[in-house]
Design a protein around this motif. Structure first.
Motif, PDB file in Angstrom:
ATOM      1  N   VAL A   1     -18.146  38.584 -33.586  1.00 20.82           N
ATOM      2  CA  VAL A   1     -18.405  37.321 -32.884  1.00 20.82           C
ATOM      3  C   VAL A   1     -17.097  36.531 -32.767  1.00 20.82           C
ATOM      4  N   ARG A   2     -16.371  36.437 -33.871  1.00 20.69           N
ATOM      5  CA  ARG A   2     -15.114  35.675 -33.843  1.00 20.69           C
ATOM      6  C   ARG A   2     -14.084  36.344 -32.938  1.00 20.69           C
ATOM      7  N   ARG A   3     -14.027  37.663 -32.984  1.00 18.22           N
ATOM      8  CA  ARG A   3     -13.047  38.381 -32.156  1.00 18.22           C
ATOM      9  C   ARG A   3     -13.298  38.130 -30.670  1.00 18.22           C
ATOM     10  N   TYR A   4     -14.566  38.233 -30.260  1.00 22.19           N
ATOM     11  CA  TYR A   4     -14.891  37.992 -28.847  1.00 22.19           C
ATOM     12  C   TYR A   4     -14.691  36.518 -28.481  1.00 22.19           C
ATOM     13  N   ARG A   5     -14.967  35.623 -29.417  1.00 20.75           N
ATOM     14  CA  ARG A   5     -14.763  34.196 -29.154  1.00 20.75           C
ATOM     15  C   ARG A   5     -13.271  33.908 -28.971  1.00 20.75           C
ATOM     16  N   ASP A   6     -12.444  34.477 -29.855  1.00 21.17           N
ATOM     17  CA  ASP A   6     -10.996  34.284 -29.737  1.00 21.17           C
ATOM     18  C   ASP A   6     -10.457  34.898 -28.443  1.00 21.17           C
ATOM     19  N   ALA A   7     -10.996  36.063 -28.094  1.00 21.24           N
ATOM     20  CA  ALA A   7     -10.542  36.737 -26.874  1.00 21.24           C
ATOM     21  C   ALA A   7     -10.846  35.897 -25.636  1.00 21.24           C
ATOM     22  N   GLY A   8     -11.915  35.133 -25.715  1.00 19.06           N
ATOM     23  CA  GLY A   8     -12.271  34.269 -24.594  1.00 19.06           C
ATOM     24  C   GLY A   8     -11.674  32.884 -24.695  1.00 19.06           C
ATOM     25  N   SER A   9     -10.804  32.681 -25.702  1.00 20.49           N
ATOM     26  CA  SER A   9     -10.163  31.373 -25.932  1.00 20.49           C
ATOM     27  C   SER A   9     -11.192  30.253 -26.033  1.00 20.49           C
ATOM     28  N   ILE A  10     -12.259  30.539 -26.767  1.00 20.14           N
ATOM     29  CA  ILE A  10     -13.332  29.557 -26.947  1.00 20.14           C
ATOM     30  C   ILE A  10     -13.273  29.017 -28.366  1.00 20.14           C
ATOM     31  N   LEU A  11     -13.209  27.715 -28.498  1.00 15.97           N
ATOM     32  CA  LEU A  11     -13.200  27.101 -29.818  1.00 15.97           C
ATOM     33  C   LEU A  11     -14.567  27.256 -30.484  1.00 15.97           C
TER      34      LEU A  11
END
Length: 260
Positions: free
Chosen positions: A17-27
């Motif tokens: 979840v964190r990896r995909y969130r970071d990849a999408g530049s989403i806080l």
């Protein structure tokens, strides 16, 4: 209190979840807001400290715009990690069923338990509560099975949690009744074959398979002799049940008089 070891699968899910969130530049705060949960909730998911429900994982996939099933495939592995083999076997049959016939002596069937009632029955084990609530998704699926429940009246009067928990649970039973879901009660004081124990019969692709509660473990069987015996017991029990209307009236009465 003994602490359980962290779930490796839950930790993996959180990292993804964190990896995909970071990849999408989403806080983290922004994603939590999109999902309608607090920052703390999402933080606990990402660190593997909290097991989300199936629908929550699906919502995360959608919010992160990742291919459907990427996170759910990992989530599905939690079932195999935390459940005994016989339970995994039964849940597989339950999900594939077109019809379920359930008899309970002591507790509300898992498919109809409210979160607070389940939490009390399961001694506050949040992972187990989440797994139990996930099972209920089959009742809201595109092709849900019919569910016919017969409960001994004792189920209505045996307290799990406080009066509010029991009242909410009984109200949930009443509100769950539909053309595809029946809840009927065997009045207290009646002697019948089902006193030997609880069981559920699932119809899967035209054949029946059953789950039988025992003091040691659950038993899953498709043995023709076992099934024939259980069907006979089921039909015998049904002769003692109140009608659907009478059952609803009794459930409401117990909720008002005992759990208010």
């Amino acid at each position: 209190m003994m602490r359980t070891s962290p779930s490796p699968t839950l930790i993996t899910l959180g990292r993804l979840v964190r990896r995909y969130r970071d990849a999408g530049s989403i806080l983290q705060a922004d994603l939590a807001k999109r999902l309608g949960y607090s920052d703390g909730w999402l933080s606990n998911v990402e660190t593997g400290q909290l097991r989300p429900r199936r629908e929550q994982v699906a919502a995360i996939e959608q919010a992160l715009e990742v291919p459907p099933g990427v996170l759910l495939e990992v989530f599905n592995m939690l079932e195999g990690e935390s459940l005994p083999g016989w339970m995994r076997d039964w849940l597989a049959e339950e999900r594939r069923s077109s019809a379920l016939r359930a008899f309970e002596l002591a507790v509300v069937p898992g498919l109809l338990q409210t979160p607070d009632y389940a939490r009390t029955v399961l001694d506050g084990d949040e992972a187990a509560v989440t797994a139990r609530l996930d099972r209920q998704a089959i009742l809201k699926s595109e092709n849900p099975p019919t569910l016919r429940c017969v409960l001994d009246e004792t189920v209505l009067t045996r307290g799990f949690g406080d009066a509010a928990v029991m009242r909410d649970q009984l109200e949930h039973l009443v509100n769950s009744v539909s053309p595809r879901l029946a809840v009927q009660i065997v009045p207290s004081g009646v002697r019948y074959e089902g006193l030997a124990g609880a069981f559920t019969i699932a119809t899967v692709n035209g054949s029946d398979v059953a789950y039988i509660d025992t003091a040691v473990r659950g038993l899953v069987t498709s043995n023709p002799e076992d099934i024939a015996c259980l069907i006979d017991v089921w039909e015998s029990i049904r002769t003692f049940t109140l009608s659907q209307r009478e059952s609803i009236e009794l459930i409401k009465k117990v909720a008002e008089e005992r759990w208010t």
